[in-house]
Design an enzyme around this catalytic site. Structure first.
Site, PDB file in Angstrom:
ATOM      1  N   CYS A  25       0.999  -1.170   0.106  1.00  0.00           N
ATOM      2  CA  CYS A  25      -0.148  -0.061   0.202  1.00  0.00           C
ATOM      3  C   CYS A  25       0.977   1.366  -0.215  1.00  0.00           C
ATOM      4  O   CYS A  25       2.123   1.121   0.094  1.00  0.00           O
ATOM      5  CB  CYS A  25      -0.839   0.038   1.140  1.00  0.00           C
ATOM      6  N   GLY A  51      -0.932   0.503  -4.660  1.00  0.00           N
ATOM      7  CA  GLY A  51      -2.036  -0.456  -4.133  1.00  0.00           C
ATOM      8  C   GLY A  51      -3.428  -0.099  -4.921  1.00  0.00           C
ATOM      9  O   GLY A  51      -3.840   0.971  -4.944  1.00  0.00           O
ATOM     10  N   ASN A 126       1.590   1.076   5.681  1.00  0.00           N
ATOM     11  CA  ASN A 126       2.160   0.381   4.477  1.00  0.00           C
ATOM     12  C   ASN A 126       3.411  -0.693   5.073  1.00  0.00           C
ATOM     13  O   ASN A 126       3.988  -0.115   5.947  1.00  0.00           O
ATOM     14  CB  ASN A 126       3.002   1.484   3.568  1.00  0.00           C
ATOM     15  N   GLY A 127       3.251  -1.620   4.761  1.00  0.00           N
ATOM     16  CA  GLY A 127       4.193  -2.774   5.201  1.00  0.00           C
ATOM     17  C   GLY A 127       3.744  -4.235   5.673  1.00  0.00           C
ATOM     18  O   GLY A 127       2.477  -4.290   5.596  1.00  0.00           O
ATOM     19  N   TYR A 266      11.454  -1.788  -8.629  1.00  0.00           N
ATOM     20  CA  TYR A 266       9.893  -1.791  -9.092  1.00  0.00           C
ATOM     21  C   TYR A 266       9.082  -1.208  -8.612  1.00  0.00           C
ATOM     22  O   TYR A 266       8.213  -0.108  -9.223  1.00  0.00           O
ATOM     23  CB  TYR A 266       9.639  -3.401  -9.010  1.00  0.00           C
TER      24      TYR A 266
END
Length: 497
Positions: A25, A51, A126-127, A266
């Site tokens: 995310c 996301g 996030n994570g 990426y």
């Protein structure tokens, strides 16, 4: 796979033929500004690549919180002139989600909100927490009732159970119990808070919009709203923003930063600057180094769009082989797994990518991709390029071989499904039906990062997907595999840490 391992590896709701790595995310926050929800929506637009399954916004209007959470894209959920009327407030946080811990359900969509003793709090994360199941099991045993299967909800429960007097102290207390990679933004009735894990695995930046603070996963979100980049939130840092200004706290033991190197391979948008490095420039250097390490005689360099483009430019510049867009990406296609039949779904790669026959026919092609996971998509693209008339196809990966799964917020298969973990380069070339196959080396990746050579005793980056060197312990995984009996969990929620 044991039942515990299966619990740890949460279900994936992605196209089974799509082996592109996915990040969990993106997070965004803005404090004390007009039309905060509209600004948050714009910031989330810029973070959509992080996301694409779901999104949400929470705002505080001075008296109450307002939240909206939706499945799907930001542009569908938060478009229209009534957004600020629906979500009035001067401070907001937002989230874009791809599920890696917990399933793809509306109850798992963030920001998550809870009414605590000290007042309401909204949280976006996030994570991944590598001790999520251990924490959850302990909390449930002590009477906690969970409303989701997301690891992010654990943090809210830890906040609620902390005996510290002030909210920031509770926040620190909660973070002291979690392990893994995270970037968090939280909104209370008085504060906007940002936090980054002690190793800085997941990114978080601080910006300024007309003198008002902004937090975001990437600088591209600041660019979207016209904000100025101030600095990266440091590893292990907690940033507390309120009417008094910005306060920086570093409550955890000092550790060497190990940011995720896959952000550069990426995940991050090429126009972002992550930890002081231009993502676009790093990817070009990856391509240049790849040409030095794995050059081949060819007529044209062709990227797998879009993420392979900067590396292909670098490869072309270094090798002198012309760069051409031999594959054209359709940006308007939806997720292919919703197609009604297997036969139609198998055409998914052609829905997303089309061959440019004028470039490919009769040519020796160097095909550049950012990374290769299972190889299923790569094989389809190689076959498509050959059907377009390519005389030779030489596949090159702008990252080292992915040999180990991730547990910090990247959706990757288990090791038995990672192509490079089980096959030699020669075997991979045969499986993917290419004339030759090549990967960037780990040393080459560090050179592209303009870093010192990798220090095996203390690596500069989180690079376990290539090396197997995980930056933290994996408590849930260790327990599931019987390598840890759980006696060292050191979890006592009813006692001050």
């Amino acid at each position: 796979m044991t039942q515990d391992q299966d619990r740890y590896r949460q279900p994936s709701f992605r196209d089974p033929d799509d082996d592109t790595p996915r990040l969990e995310c993106g997070v965004f926050g803005v404090y004390d500004t007009r039309a905060a929800a509209a600004i948050a929506a714009l910031g989330l637009h810029a973070l959509q690549h992080r996301g694409q399954e779901a999104c949400g916004i929470a705002v505080f209007d001075g008296q109450r919180f307002h939240t909206e959470r939706h499945m799907g894209h930001v542009g569908d959920a938060f478009a229209g002139p009534d957004l600020v009327d629906r979500l009035p407030g001067h401070s907001a946080i937002g989230h874009t989600r791809y599920s890696t811990a917990g399933g793809s359900f509306i109850r798992n969509v963030q920001p998550m909100f809870a009414d605590l003793e000290a007042g309401g709090v909204a949280l976006a994360h996030n994570g991944n927490l590598t001790n999520f199941l251990t924490l959850r099991d302990q909390l449930v045993a002590e009477g906690a009732i969970f409303q989701s299967t997301s690891d992010s909800e654990v943090i809210l429960h830890l906040l609620a159970r902390s005996r510290k007097a002030k909210f920031v102290e509770r926040f620190i207390d909660a973070l002291s119990k979690i392990e893994g990679g995270y970037a968090l933004v939280a909104l209370t009735n008085k504060k906007l808070i940002g936090a980054r894990d002690p190793l800085g695995i997941r990114p978080l930046v601080l910006g300024e919009l007309d003198g008002k603070p902004v937090l975001a996963s990437e600088t591209c979100a600041l660019d979207m709203i016209g904000a100025k980049f101030v600095r990266d939130v440091e590893h292990g840092e907690i940033v507390v923003i309120d009417h008094k200004g910005i306060r920086s706290l570093k409550p955890f033991p000092a550790a060497r930063a190990r940011p995720c190197v896959f952000e550069y391979v990426y995940f991050a948008r090429p126009d972002s600057v992550v930890n002081g490095r231009s993502v676009y420039d790093v990817r070009k250097r990856m391509g240049q180094r790849l040409a030095q390490e794995s050059g081949v005689e060819a007529d044209v360099v062709v990227p797998v769009p879009d993420s392979g483009v900067p590396a292909a430019i670098g490869y072309s510049q270094e090798s002198g082989i012309p760069f051409e867009m031999g594959i054209i990406r359709n940006h308007y296609v939806g997720r292919t797994f919703i197609q009604p039949t297997q036969g139609v779904r198998e055409l998914g790669v052609r829905m997303k990518h089309s061959p440019n026959r004028a470039v490919l026919a009769g040519k020796r092609v160097v095909l550049i991709d950012d990374s290769i996971v299972r190889g299923t998509t790569s094989l389809k693209i190689v076959r498509m390029v050959r059907e377009a008339g390519a005389k030779e196809v030489h596949l090159r990966s702008a990252s080292p071989p992915i040999m180990w799964p991730d547990y910090y917020g990247i959706d990757m298969p288990d090791r038995e499904h990672l192509l490079a973990a089980n096959k030699s380069v020669e075997e991979i070339a045969k499986i993917l039906e290419v004339d030759s196959m090549g990967y960037l080396s780990v040393d080459g990746l560090y050179a592209a990062m303009q870093s010192e050579p990798r220090d095996p005793a203390s690596p500069q980056f989180t690079d376990h997907y290539f090396t197997g060197d995980y930056p933290t312990r994996l408590l849930d995984r260790e327990i599931a595999e019987g390598r840890n009996d759980g006696t060292d969990r050191q979890l006592s929620f009813l006692v001050d840490a």
